[in-house]
Design an enzyme around this catalytic site. Structure first.
Site, PDB file in Angstrom:
ATOM      1  N   LYS A  96      56.857  -8.089  16.550  1.00  0.00           N
ATOM      2  CA  LYS A  96      57.539  -8.757  17.663  1.00  0.00           C
ATOM      3  C   LYS A  96      58.975  -8.219  17.814  1.00  0.00           C
ATOM      4  CE  LYS A  96      59.325 -13.286  18.446  1.00  0.00           C
ATOM      5  NZ  LYS A  96      59.711 -14.403  17.659  1.00  0.00           N
TER       6      LYS A  96
ATOM      7  N   LYS B 284      70.128  -7.396  12.256  1.00  0.00           N
ATOM      8  CA  LYS B 284      68.803  -7.990  12.053  1.00  0.00           C
ATOM      9  C   LYS B 284      67.701  -7.093  12.632  1.00  0.00           C
ATOM     10  CE  LYS B 284      65.476 -10.876  11.414  1.00  0.00           C
ATOM     11  NZ  LYS B 284      65.016 -11.459  10.189  1.00  0.00           N
TER      12      LYS B 284
ATOM     13  N   CYS C 280      56.998 -11.413  12.587  1.00  0.00           N
ATOM     14  CA  CYS C 280      58.323 -10.808  12.825  1.00  0.00           C
ATOM     15  C   CYS C 280      58.324  -9.319  13.165  1.00  0.00           C
ATOM     16  CB  CYS C 280      59.216 -11.030  11.608  1.00  0.00           C
ATOM     17  SG  CYS C 280      59.564 -12.771  11.342  1.00  0.00           S
TER      18      CYS C 280
ATOM     19  N   ARG D 276      49.858 -16.104  12.151  1.00  0.00           N
ATOM     20  CA  ARG D 276      50.497 -15.653  13.383  1.00  0.00           C
ATOM     21  C   ARG D 276      50.562 -14.125  13.402  1.00  0.00           C
ATOM     22  NH1 ARG D 276      56.054 -18.542  13.275  1.00  0.00           N
ATOM     23  NH2 ARG D 276      55.692 -18.234  11.055  1.00  0.00           N
TER      24      ARG D 276
ATOM     25  N   ALA E 276      51.054   2.308   1.753  1.00  0.00           N
ATOM     26  CA  ALA E 276      50.148   2.593   2.876  1.00  0.00           C
ATOM     27  C   ALA E 276      49.038   1.562   2.901  1.00  0.00           C
ATOM     28  CB  ALA E 276      49.573   3.990   2.717  1.00  0.00           C
TER      29      ALA E 276
HETATM   30  C1  UDX Z   1      59.797  -9.610   7.533  1.00  0.00           C
HETATM   31  C2  UDX Z   1      61.074  -9.038   6.907  1.00  0.00           C
HETATM   32  O1  UDX Z   1      60.728  -8.403   5.658  1.00  0.00           O
HETATM   33  C3  UDX Z   1      62.106 -10.143   6.688  1.00  0.00           C
HETATM   34  O2  UDX Z   1      63.315  -9.618   6.169  1.00  0.00           O
HETATM   35  C4  UDX Z   1      62.373 -10.835   8.030  1.00  0.00           C
HETATM   36  O3  UDX Z   1      63.305 -11.885   7.865  1.00  0.00           O
HETATM   37  C5  UDX Z   1      61.080 -11.347   8.625  1.00  0.00           C
HETATM   38  O4  UDX Z   1      60.134 -10.286   8.745  1.00  0.00           O
HETATM   39  P1  UDX Z   1      57.687 -10.965   6.638  1.00  0.00           P
HETATM   40  O5  UDX Z   1      57.155 -10.816   8.038  1.00  0.00           O
HETATM   41  O6  UDX Z   1      57.641 -12.301   5.994  1.00  0.00           O
HETATM   42  O7  UDX Z   1      59.215 -10.511   6.588  1.00  0.00           O
HETATM   43  O8  UDX Z   1      56.829  -9.983   5.715  1.00  0.00           O
HETATM   44  P2  UDX Z   1      57.050  -8.544   5.038  1.00  0.00           P
HETATM   45  O9  UDX Z   1      57.083  -8.705   3.578  1.00  0.00           O
HETATM   46  O10 UDX Z   1      58.158  -7.812   5.666  1.00  0.00           O
HETATM   47  O11 UDX Z   1      55.669  -7.830   5.400  1.00  0.00           O
HETATM   48  C6  UDX Z   1      55.308  -7.565   6.753  1.00  0.00           C
HETATM   49  C7  UDX Z   1      54.004  -6.807   6.806  1.00  0.00           C
HETATM   50  O12 UDX Z   1      54.161  -5.481   6.312  1.00  0.00           O
HETATM   51  C8  UDX Z   1      52.863  -7.428   6.000  1.00  0.00           C
HETATM   52  O13 UDX Z   1      51.693  -7.360   6.784  1.00  0.00           O
HETATM   53  C9  UDX Z   1      52.750  -6.524   4.802  1.00  0.00           C
HETATM   54  O14 UDX Z   1      51.458  -6.504   4.234  1.00  0.00           O
HETATM   55  C10 UDX Z   1      53.108  -5.172   5.404  1.00  0.00           C
HETATM   56  N1  UDX Z   1      53.600  -4.184   4.441  1.00  0.00           N
HETATM   57  C11 UDX Z   1      54.731  -4.428   3.720  1.00  0.00           C
HETATM   58  C12 UDX Z   1      52.931  -2.965   4.305  1.00  0.00           C
HETATM   59  O15 UDX Z   1      51.929  -2.698   4.972  1.00  0.00           O
HETATM   60  N2  UDX Z   1      53.430  -2.037   3.421  1.00  0.00           N
HETATM   61  C13 UDX Z   1      54.549  -2.257   2.679  1.00  0.00           C
HETATM   62  O16 UDX Z   1      54.931  -1.351   1.909  1.00  0.00           O
HETATM   63  C14 UDX Z   1      55.219  -3.493   2.829  1.00  0.00           C
END
Ligand code: UDX
Length: 442
Positions: free
Chosen positions: A265, A206, A262, A329, A254
């Protein structure tokens, strides 16, 4: 399908509620328990505490079929055969993880069940926690009542229901095969890989996954910085890099960086785990540093375009940490907006979900000086600049000519690279994306 009664601790939270509603719709009698009494009362009436596409329907059908029960009483777990722990794991100073909620949940379940239950930990917990929990049960003479399994959750907000039905993999860490079989047998769609392994491997998978996703984003943001200085275009570079099947196209966008409850943290927690083990983790530290820097860079792009921010009126599009959610959050948007306000700017925000659902209850406590708009055009009206912070799909179809006519000064700083710079220039908009060679062009 095995005839099992399932308990969910933290059943009012994001992970727990999706798990509860999903299992009920598979036909399991599912009891979702949460300490938040107001949340449970709402859920009993089918009212959700947050937005997640498709989840309200799933909860309502679970309530209708009477296979989904919401309760604030752990005594309802007496007949439970297995329980998922989906409680919060708040951060402690230094990024370490507070495990009290998880420990309390495990012992409460073990004390309550009438026959031995399998307890699957879905919350993201530091490596070694499942072994510690198992020892805790031994110390409390509860080993006969519960067996610990690590079953990390990989769902993403905004696509959590879909992720429940179509997991990329199922990871089950256990000390013995029987408990692993039970968890793997609950729901494993055909062709989905199931990894049955040790507690420690499951927990590490994880953190490895989330940290790697964060690294990918920070890596592309680093390359974006050089693209910007040298006249490149990160969107093309990212496409070309991602077409290598060993790298893949995902998490290479980007922008203003990653945020949400998540990735950051978990990265901080993993760094803490390295430090506790007497090791350093410079790669992870760098990913965090680059991510923080992205938040300053969008503000400095605004400053470059406007001179100083004091007295300037700025429209911000997007408040949620990503599209498809109303979750605030650890969102990047609040620190960026705080920078604007503390520099003396007047900020007007639009967000497709937060306007309708959560404003002003959540926001007024964070940022009392904020103004609100019910459309991107209203946000832009008479403003000195527009800043895009969340890649909501509806923003991509904005009428750009209309948007320009609303703005007093046609400066658009885009933290999500939603638009074509050439098209924006043709409209007379001073458009500044992330990693799109602006420095060389000007
Ligand atoms: C993440 C993990 O993807 C997931 O597998 C885990 O269980 C929980 O944490 P989540 O926090 O819901 O999920 O969002 P995610 O889609 O991962 O995006 C996180 C952040 O990264 C967002 O702010 C998103 O805008 C940003 N991001 C994502 C980018 O800046 N560039 C990208 O190419 C992809």
């Amino acid at each position: 399908m095995p005839d099992l009664t399932v308990g969910i601790v933290g059943g009012g939270g994001h992970v727990g509620l999706v798990q509860a509603a999903g299992l009920a719709s598979l036909g399991y009698y599912t009891i979702a328990y949460d300490l938040n009494a107001a949340r449970i009362r709402d859920l009993q009436k089918g009212i959700l505490p947050f937005y997640e596409p498709g989840l309200a329907e799933l909860v309502q059908s679970g309530l209708k079929s009477k296979l989904l029960e919401f309760t604030g009483k752990i005594e309802h777990f007496r007949k439970v055969d297995m329980a998922y722990i989906c409680t919060g794991t708040p951060s402690l100073p230094g990024g370490r993880t507070e495990l009290l909620q998880v420990e309390n949940a495990v012992t409460a379940v073990a004390r309550t069940v009438q026959k031995q239950a399998v307890i699957a930990v879905k919350s993201t917990v530091p490596v070694g926690t499942a072994r510690r929990l198992s020892r805790l049960l031994q110390q409390q003479r509860l080993s006969e009542k519960a067996v610990i399994v690590s079953n990390p959750e990989f769902l993403s907000e905004g696509s959590a229901v879909d992720d429940f039905w179509h997991p990329s993999r199922i990871v089950v860490g256990s000390a013995g095969p029987e408990a692993a079989e039970i968890i793997a047998g609950i729901y494993a769609p055909p062709h989905v890989p199931v990894i049955k392994t040790s507690w420690e491997n499951a927990e590490m998978i994880k953190y490895g996954a989330n940290a790697f996703l964060a690294l990918k984003i920070s890596f592309i943001n680093l390359v974006a910085q050089l693209c910007e200085k040298s006249g490149g275009d990160i969107r093309v570079v990212s496409e070309g890099v991602g077409l290598d099947p060993r790298i893949g196209p995902y998490f290479l966008e980007a922008g203003v960086g990653f945020s949400g409850p998540c990735l950051e943290k978990d990265l901080r927690s993993l760094i803490g785990q390295f430090n506790d083990a007497g090791e350093e983790a410079p790669l992870l530290e760098a990913a965090l540093y680059i991510n923080q820097r992205q938040r300053y860079l969008v503000v400095s792009r605004l400053k470059k375009g406007l001179g100083e921010l004091k007295g300037k009126k700025i429209a911000v599009l997007g408040l949620a940490f990503k599209p498809g959610t109303d979750d605030l959050r650890d969102t990047h948007t609040l620190p960026v907006i705080e920078q604007l306000i503390s520099s003396g700017a007047e900020v007007t925000v639009h967000d497709p979900l937060l306007g309708a659902v959560s404003w002003p209850r959540q926001m007024s406590t964070f940022l009392p000086d904020l103004r609100w708009a019910s459309s991107p055009y209203e946000a832009a009206e008479g403003k000195d600049a527009l800043l895009i912070l969340t890649a909501w799909p509806e923003y991509r179809s904005i009428n750009l000519a209309k948007l320009k006519s609303c703005l007093a000064n046609p400066l658009v700083v885009d933290g999500r690279n939603l638009f074509e710079p050439a098209g924006m220039a043709a409209l007379g908009i001073d458009y500044r994306g992330v990693g799109i060679g602006a420095e060389v062009e000007r």
